[in-house]
Enzyme design. Sequence first.
Site, short mmCIF file in Angstrom:
data_model
loop_
_atom_site.label_atom_id
_atom_site.label_comp_id
_atom_site.label_asym_id
_atom_site.label_seq_id
_atom_site.Cartn_x
_atom_site.Cartn_y
_atom_site.Cartn_z
N TYR A 256 -1.90 -1.30 10.40
CA TYR A 256 -2.04 -1.68 8.98
C TYR A 256 -0.81 -1.23 8.19
O TYR A 256 -0.23 -2.02 7.43
CB TYR A 256 -3.30 -1.03 8.42
CG TYR A 256 -3.51 -1.15 6.93
CD1 TYR A 256 -4.13 -2.27 6.38
CD2 TYR A 256 -3.13 -0.12 6.06
CE1 TYR A 256 -4.35 -2.37 5.01
CE2 TYR A 256 -3.34 -0.21 4.69
CZ TYR A 256 -3.95 -1.34 4.17
OH TYR A 256 -4.16 -1.44 2.82
N SER B 29 0.84 -1.21 0.00
CA SER B 29 0.00 0.00 0.00
C SER B 29 0.87 1.25 0.00
O SER B 29 2.01 1.22 0.49
CB SER B 29 -0.88 0.02 1.25
OG SER B 29 -1.48 1.28 1.43
#
Length: 299
Positions: A204, A191
């Site tokens: 995350y 990401s």
Amino acid sequence: MYPKYCYYSKVTKCQSQPIVFPAQHQDVQPGLEYLMDPLPIAENPEYRGSGKLAGKVAIITGGDSGIGRAAAIAFAKEGANVVIVYLYEHRDAEYTKRRIEELGQQCLAIAGDLRSPLVSQEVVRRTLKGFGQIDILVNNHGVQFPQCSILEITDAQLEDTFRTNIFAFFYMTKAVLPHMARGSCIINTTSVTAYEGNRYLIDYSATKGAIVAFTRSLSLSLADAGIRVNAVAPGPIWTPLQPASWPAEYITTFGTDTPMKRPGQPFELAPAYVYLASQDSGYVSGQVLHVNGGTITST
Ligand code: NAD
Ligand code: MG
């Protein structure tokens, strides 16, 4: 067959226009794609395959929906048979499977919780039984649970995020690897948060940074075996992950803070996965492709 074609045109032809979504929230994660408004766009109807993955078998985790669905459909257009693994979103998985079969390829949809290493072994067993080979592994599933402070990240959440987002990448890779021949490849979904950070997604983002280091280290370790390992780092993409994790109001401006002032659609990620899965990237390993609406990352 193609949801909201005019919306697709709007995205591709007027890219400077901000896209504003209705406020919405789903209480469960993973979220359900069929409940989203508007539906994400998984497929570019103008994308024509040219046999880049003919005869290949790909396993895509999180392949029922979002980015994984888009990659699965594009892989099928390129001639691959596809195994999609998902947690419980049977209706989304059924749509993806049907679309792959419409494209003339085979699809095996497997529901299972990849936090258990036994499930990875079961996925490999069923893939080999169904197709007899594994050429491509896309580790793509993931969860995110935004919190305002690290103090609000419970031990249970921390464990869950790491077990899902990175431990399971190890489990899947370890289960698949003994069955991969030279020329096979692994693609991991990381990401933009691994590069930019995100104040609400500390755990995350830490798993996504781990995925970058995992990708680089694994690529070095597998170079002699002729197996390439790369990653894709999406920016904000309109997928079930978003309404399932952010408050309803946040969704209305989702992705508008990118240089292109809009979120991406899953279909815009698919060519990156095709490139990394095919021989077009035969001299590329240990790298990360950034598909993020123009955000500049340091590497
Ligand atoms: P998504 O909800 O469509 O896909 C995530 C999938 O993970 C789900 O379909 C679900 O079946 C699977 N999953 C979750 N927990 C699981 C478990 N325990 N066992 C098996 N499967 C499990 O959302 P998406 O955005 O397409 O997510 C795909 C990947 O893209 C994720 O790794 C996510 O972190 C990454 N990503 C997404 C964005 C974005 O803006 N959407 C941005 C950067 C990275
Ligand atoms: Mg899903």
